[in-house]
Design an enzyme around this catalytic site. Structure first.
Site, PDB file in Angstrom:
ATOM      1  N   ASP A 132     -25.179  13.192  47.218  1.00  0.00           N
ATOM      2  CA  ASP A 132     -24.570  13.074  45.925  1.00  0.00           C
ATOM      3  C   ASP A 132     -24.982  11.421  46.208  1.00  0.00           C
ATOM      4  OD1 ASP A 132     -23.191  14.318  45.870  1.00  0.00           O
ATOM      5  OD2 ASP A 132     -21.257  13.601  46.359  1.00  0.00           O
ATOM      6  N   ARG A 182     -30.478  17.413  41.483  1.00  0.00           N
ATOM      7  CA  ARG A 182     -29.511  17.638  40.907  1.00  0.00           C
ATOM      8  C   ARG A 182     -29.264  16.819  40.439  1.00  0.00           C
ATOM      9  NH1 ARG A 182     -24.269  15.885  43.473  1.00  0.00           N
ATOM     10  NH2 ARG A 182     -24.223  17.961  44.586  1.00  0.00           N
TER      11      ARG A 182
HETATM   12  C1  FAD Z   1     -21.843  19.405  39.828  1.00  0.00           C
HETATM   13  C2  FAD Z   1     -21.871  17.359  39.612  1.00  0.00           C
HETATM   14  C3  FAD Z   1     -21.956  16.266  40.860  1.00  0.00           C
HETATM   15  C4  FAD Z   1     -22.084  15.392  40.502  1.00  0.00           C
HETATM   16  N1  FAD Z   1     -22.990  13.966  41.387  1.00  0.00           N
HETATM   17  C5  FAD Z   1     -22.637  13.113  41.417  1.00  0.00           C
HETATM   18  C6  FAD Z   1     -23.356  11.715  41.714  1.00  0.00           C
HETATM   19  O1  FAD Z   1     -23.574  12.290  42.844  1.00  0.00           O
HETATM   20  N2  FAD Z   1     -23.358  10.653  41.596  1.00  0.00           N
HETATM   21  C7  FAD Z   1     -22.860  10.655  40.645  1.00  0.00           C
HETATM   22  O2  FAD Z   1     -23.314   8.912  40.355  1.00  0.00           O
HETATM   23  N3  FAD Z   1     -22.540  11.328  39.933  1.00  0.00           N
HETATM   24  C8  FAD Z   1     -22.533  12.451  40.095  1.00  0.00           C
HETATM   25  N4  FAD Z   1     -21.312  13.331  39.007  1.00  0.00           N
HETATM   26  C9  FAD Z   1     -20.755  13.189  37.539  1.00  0.00           C
HETATM   27  C10 FAD Z   1     -21.609  12.701  36.812  1.00  0.00           C
HETATM   28  O3  FAD Z   1     -22.214  11.582  36.811  1.00  0.00           O
HETATM   29  C11 FAD Z   1     -20.883  11.938  35.562  1.00  0.00           C
HETATM   30  O4  FAD Z   1     -20.336  11.034  35.537  1.00  0.00           O
HETATM   31  C12 FAD Z   1     -20.311  13.331  34.853  1.00  0.00           C
HETATM   32  O5  FAD Z   1     -20.946  14.372  35.140  1.00  0.00           O
HETATM   33  C13 FAD Z   1     -19.470  13.366  33.434  1.00  0.00           C
HETATM   34  O6  FAD Z   1     -21.547  13.458  32.578  1.00  0.00           O
HETATM   35  P1  FAD Z   1     -22.201  14.191  31.274  1.00  0.00           P
HETATM   36  O7  FAD Z   1     -23.075  14.823  32.534  1.00  0.00           O
HETATM   37  O8  FAD Z   1     -20.610  15.427  31.860  1.00  0.00           O
HETATM   38  O9  FAD Z   1     -21.634  13.859  29.824  1.00  0.00           O
HETATM   39  P2  FAD Z   1     -20.595  13.180  29.053  1.00  0.00           P
HETATM   40  O10 FAD Z   1     -21.735  12.566  27.958  1.00  0.00           O
HETATM   41  O11 FAD Z   1     -19.881  12.185  30.272  1.00  0.00           O
HETATM   42  O12 FAD Z   1     -19.803  14.258  29.388  1.00  0.00           O
HETATM   43  C14 FAD Z   1     -20.448  15.525  28.130  1.00  0.00           C
HETATM   44  C15 FAD Z   1     -18.650  16.315  27.555  1.00  0.00           C
HETATM   45  O13 FAD Z   1     -18.021  16.789  28.786  1.00  0.00           O
HETATM   46  C16 FAD Z   1     -16.081  16.568  28.674  1.00  0.00           C
HETATM   47  N5  FAD Z   1     -16.349  15.771  29.998  1.00  0.00           N
HETATM   48  C17 FAD Z   1     -17.208  14.503  30.756  1.00  0.00           C
HETATM   49  N6  FAD Z   1     -16.464  13.974  31.681  1.00  0.00           N
HETATM   50  C18 FAD Z   1     -15.560  14.952  31.622  1.00  0.00           C
HETATM   51  C19 FAD Z   1     -13.653  14.560  32.811  1.00  0.00           C
HETATM   52  N7  FAD Z   1     -14.228  14.046  33.801  1.00  0.00           N
HETATM   53  N8  FAD Z   1     -12.917  15.619  31.903  1.00  0.00           N
HETATM   54  C20 FAD Z   1     -12.768  15.910  30.805  1.00  0.00           C
HETATM   55  N9  FAD Z   1     -13.656  16.469  30.303  1.00  0.00           N
HETATM   56  C21 FAD Z   1     -14.776  15.667  29.869  1.00  0.00           C
HETATM   57  C22 FAD Z   1     -15.987  15.835  27.744  1.00  0.00           C
HETATM   58  O14 FAD Z   1     -16.051  16.218  26.797  1.00  0.00           O
HETATM   59  C23 FAD Z   1     -17.562  14.740  27.485  1.00  0.00           C
HETATM   60  O15 FAD Z   1     -17.849  14.799  25.591  1.00  0.00           O
HETATM   61  C24 FAD Z   1     -21.947  14.635  39.239  1.00  0.00           C
HETATM   62  C25 FAD Z   1     -21.455  15.466  38.311  1.00  0.00           C
HETATM   63  C26 FAD Z   1     -21.227  17.039  38.368  1.00  0.00           C
HETATM   64  C27 FAD Z   1     -21.116  17.741  37.304  1.00  0.00           C
END
Ligand code: FAD
Length: 309
Positions: A132, A182
């Site tokens: 991560d 990732r």
């Molecule tokens: C497999 C995986 C591994 C990850 N590992 C890391 C890491 O190592 N370091 C790190 O900094 N971050 C990590 N993240 C988190 C990432 O950085 C984002 O904070 C998170 O994925 C939300 O961003 P998004 O790309 O979905 O876009 P966004 O624009 O935030 O969300 C797009 C849409 O998805 C939905 N959505 C997003 N989040 C949520 C929520 N929490 N609850 C409900 N609906 C939601 C909403 O409908 C939103 O409009 C990881 C995420 C995933 C999926």
């Protein structure tokens, strides 16, 4: 960036809240939306259900910033035992961990030794370990750590965050070592000096980096996973991949447990590889509040639990 996100990210790091909020029953109820339970057995049960519908999984044992290296050893042992359980249960499940959970704040070398022992175990079972990405002070060290471990083994990947200005450049340099990447947007509170303050810029950068990754999938055969729930970005990635002649089975989307479950199923039915990250463990508070910060409307769900439980 919006204020509610900033407040929630502040809450995620507040020591008093970290200690006390997890004890509140209504919060524990709300957390169930994002994790199947606190034990690895809960994660295994959920992974079996996902396997039934063709969705692969990745496990994260929640925790960060442990108190000493003894705890780091315990966490590393936990991951090795988990790899064994995954193997015994014949699950298509990888693992993902935070370097601070296995001692990164105390010793680079010890963390490396522990990580290596986990990756050796993973290799024995033909499995894979993701690193991560944590807050920006760890960024440089994490990338250097990844370079070092990648020179010794192939079955390791690293997470990169599109909210940082430097990520494009770092990816460009990493491509020399045939990395496994990732891509995420980024979950922490970062200063404008190093990270895009506006969400649209984070999103645009995500797509720009995705294009770099898609070209690298096509030309170098690297493994790249697009970890996002942003359906607009996913459509743009699909379209760009199609334009580049990259087949669907080469595209990997990763999402979090409990978020966009219907879309996870649609993507897998369309022929894409889908991996759902399942978190478990008792140390869920900071991780959970970062999930609330991603969508402050989730706070309403927590409050609803206050009145319904
Ligand atoms: C497999 C995986 C591994 C990850 N590992 C890391 C890491 O190592 N370091 C790190 O900094 N971050 C990590 N993240 C988190 C990432 O950085 C984002 O904070 C998170 O994925 C939300 O961003 P998004 O790309 O979905 O876009 P966004 O624009 O935030 O969300 C797009 C849409 O998805 C939905 N959505 C997003 N989040 C949520 C929520 N929490 N609850 C409900 N609906 C939601 C909403 O409908 C939103 O409009 C990881 C995420 C995933 C999926």
């Amino acid at each position: 960036m919006n204020i509610s996100r900033d407040i929630l990210l502040w809450c995620s790091a507040n020591p008093w809240m970290k200690e006390n909020i997890p004890k509140m029953g209504f919060v524990r109820g709300a957390v169930k939306k994002f994790m199947p339970g606190e034990n690895v057995e809960d994660a295994i049960k959920a992974a079996k259900d996902f396997k039934e519908v063709g969705i692969r999984t990745v496990f994260t044992y929640l925790g960060e910033n442990i108190k000493d290296l003894n705890e780091a050893e315990t966490v590393a042992d936990h991951y090795k035992q988990t790899l064994e359980k995954i193997h015994v249960n014949e699950l298509p499940t990888e693992i993902s961990l935070k370097l601070t959970h296995i001692g990164f704040n105390y010793s680079n070398d010890k963390t490396f030794e522990l990580f290596k022992s986990i990756s050796i175990k993973a290799k024995e079972y033909n499995n894979f370990v993701w690193i991560d990405m944590e807050q920006s002070p760890y960024f440089h060290r994490t990338v250097e750590f990844y370079r070092r471990i990648r020179s010794e083994t192939e079955n390791v990947g690293i997470c990169l965050q599109s909210y940082l200005y430097r990520t494009k450049e770092d990816l460009q340099k990493l491509l020399d070592i045939s990395p496994n990447i990732r891509l995420v947007k980024g979950a922490y509170k970062e200063p404008a000096a190093i990270a895009f303050p506006e969400k649209t810029d984070v999103d645009n950068n995500y797509f720009e980096i995705s294009k770099m990754l898609l070209i690298a999938i096509k030309e170098k055969g690297i493994r790249a996973a697009f970890a996002t729930h942003d359906l607009n970005i996913i459509s743009r990635i699909e379209a760009y991949a199609k334009m580049q002649g990259i087949p669907r089975e080469k595209l990997e989307f990763q999402m979090l447990y409990g978020i966009k479950p219907t879309e996870q199923l649609i993507l897998v039915k369309e022929g894409y590889k889908v991996i759902v990250l399942i978190s478990y463990g008792t140390y869920w508070y900071p991780w959970y509040v970062r999930r609330l910060a991603e969508r402050p409307a989730n706070v309403g769900f927590v409050l609803k639990n206050l009145f319904t439980n």
